[in-house]
Design an enzyme around this catalytic site. Structure first.
Site, mmCIF file in Angstrom:
data_model
loop_
_atom_site.group_PDB
_atom_site.id
_atom_site.type_symbol
_atom_site.label_atom_id
_atom_site.label_comp_id
_atom_site.label_asym_id
_atom_site.label_seq_id
_atom_site.Cartn_x
_atom_site.Cartn_y
_atom_site.Cartn_z
ATOM 1 N N GLY A 44 0.832 -1.198 0.000
ATOM 2 C CA GLY A 44 0.000 0.000 0.000
ATOM 3 C C GLY A 44 0.866 1.247 0.000
ATOM 4 N N VAL A 65 -0.898 -6.666 10.341
ATOM 5 C CA VAL A 65 -1.963 -7.499 10.895
ATOM 6 C C VAL A 65 -1.465 -8.829 11.442
ATOM 7 C CG1 VAL A 65 -3.789 -6.475 9.480
ATOM 8 C CG2 VAL A 65 -2.540 -8.505 8.634
ATOM 9 N N ASN A 105 -5.928 -12.838 13.866
ATOM 10 C CA ASN A 105 -5.986 -11.608 14.658
ATOM 11 C C ASN A 105 -7.251 -10.813 14.412
ATOM 12 O OD1 ASN A 105 -3.544 -11.977 16.043
ATOM 13 N ND2 ASN A 105 -2.349 -11.110 14.361
ATOM 14 N N TYR A 151 0.219 -17.629 -1.479
ATOM 15 C CA TYR A 151 -0.999 -16.814 -1.598
ATOM 16 C C TYR A 151 -2.244 -17.698 -1.675
ATOM 17 C CZ TYR A 151 -4.128 -13.167 -3.370
ATOM 18 O OH TYR A 151 -5.181 -12.274 -3.532
ATOM 19 N N THR A 181 -9.436 -7.639 -10.409
ATOM 20 C CA THR A 181 -9.963 -6.284 -10.275
ATOM 21 C C THR A 181 -8.915 -5.300 -10.775
ATOM 22 O OG1 THR A 181 -11.151 -7.037 -8.306
ATOM 23 C CG2 THR A 181 -11.040 -4.669 -8.662
ATOM 24 N N ARG A 192 0.662 -7.224 -12.368
ATOM 25 C CA ARG A 192 -0.645 -7.707 -12.823
ATOM 26 C C ARG A 192 -0.882 -7.291 -14.264
ATOM 27 N NH1 ARG A 192 -4.529 -7.004 -7.503
ATOM 28 N NH2 ARG A 192 -3.221 -5.210 -7.005
#
Length: 318
Positions: A44, A65, A105, A151, A181, A192
């Site tokens: 990100g 996370v 979590n 993944y 997407t 991608r």
């Protein structure tokens, strides 16, 4: 117990500074909610959320996370995980930990505060599918020890955890299986196919096609996807999914390359490279469940979505 007050919710979005997460946050804020964006900024970027700074309903939290998080929220969208092969294969152990420990979590947080929690799963749980199109009842054809396994199997394990928490603790869960997407805010170097082709076309570089380009994909514009995720979260508590979200229109990779060249008026030539290991031959969602359960279907045509994405990359590459 869930907090009880008006319709304004406090919502956590993990992976919120990513491509998909940032668009989802825009939608949630537009619907009047407060949003906590949690992201460790591995893939990100602050660029995706810089327009939100100063918004009193928005809060950014830099956090991984794979470590527990303690906040009070009404809903959780768990989107945290590298989603492109280049990024998730860079550190495959961390990718698996993000999917598995991240799910544990976020499920633990949802259990503590009584919130609803949505898992952003993936069409990759179907692997190289033996049935076409893929329905939610299909168990998949996944290589558990290949280069994509960190993944694919990480997301499959996350789904397992979500349904075990639902069975064991009656947690309110939603599981979305997201198909390809695309749209503005994609990372230009994420590997991608849509971003690759557009960047190569705009810079005049050769457009790289793996194999003969006859493998198929179904491309869903980001606005349609975040609308689907939002609608899925708002379905009745009894409905858990998993639910396919994607555009059922199927294109070969070669067709996509030709469309991008045409829409960018590029002089780029096609270059064919060996097909990567475990690359799926076909990918097309059956969205009958999404249509029947919540009236959802994609609205944005591929050419319109590509033009919007091309415009974004033109500005990025200046």
């Amino acid at each position: 117990m869930p907090r009880v007050y008006d319709s304004r919710k406090r919502i956590l979005v993990t992976g919120g500074a990513g491509f998909l997460g940032s668009h989802l946050i825009d939608r949630l804020l537009a619907h009047g909610h407060e949003v906590i964006c949690c992201d460790n900024l591995f893939t990100g970027t602050k660029r995706n959320i810089e327009h939100l700074h100063g918004n009193p309903a928005f809060e950014f939290l830099r956090h991984d996370v794979t470590f527990p998080l303690y906040v009070e929220v009404d809903e959780i969208y768990n989107l945290a995980c590298p989603a492109s092969p280049i990024h998730y294969q860079h550190d495959p152990v961390q990718t698996t930990k993000t999917s598995v420990h991240g799910a544990i979590n976020m499920l633990g947080l949802a259990k503590r505060v009584g919130s609803k929690v949505l898992q952003a799963s993936t069409s990759e749980v179907y692997g190289d599918p033996a049935i076409h199109p893929q329905t939610e009842q299909y168990w998949g054809n996944v290589n558990p020890i290949g280069p994509r396994s960190c993944y694919d199997e990480g997301k499959r394990c996350a789904e397992t955890l979500f349904f075990d928490y639902w069975r064991q603790n009656r947690l309110r869960i939603k599981v979305a299986r997201i198909f390809n997407t695309y749209g503005p805010r994609m990372h230009p170097n994420d590997g991608r196919v849509v971003s690759n082709f557009i960047v190569q076309a705009l810079t005049g570089e050769p457009i790289t096609i793996f194999g003969e380009g006859q493998q198929t994909r179904s491309f869903c514009f980001v606005a349609d996807m975040v609308r689907g995720l939002h609608q899925l979260m708002d379905t009745a508590d009894e409905f858990t999914g998993p639910m396919n979200l994607g555009n059922p229109r199927e294109f070969t990779i070669l067709e996509l390359a030709e469309r991008v060249i045409s829409l960018t008026a590029s002089s780029s030539k096609l270059v064919f490279l060996p097909l990567p290991e475990d690359d799926p031959r076909q990918r097309q969602p059956d969205i009958g469940l999404a249509t029947s359960e919540m009236g959802w279907s994609p609205e944005v045509d591929l050419d319109d979505g590509l033009l919007s994405t091309i415009s974004y990359f033109k500005e990025r590459l200046q």
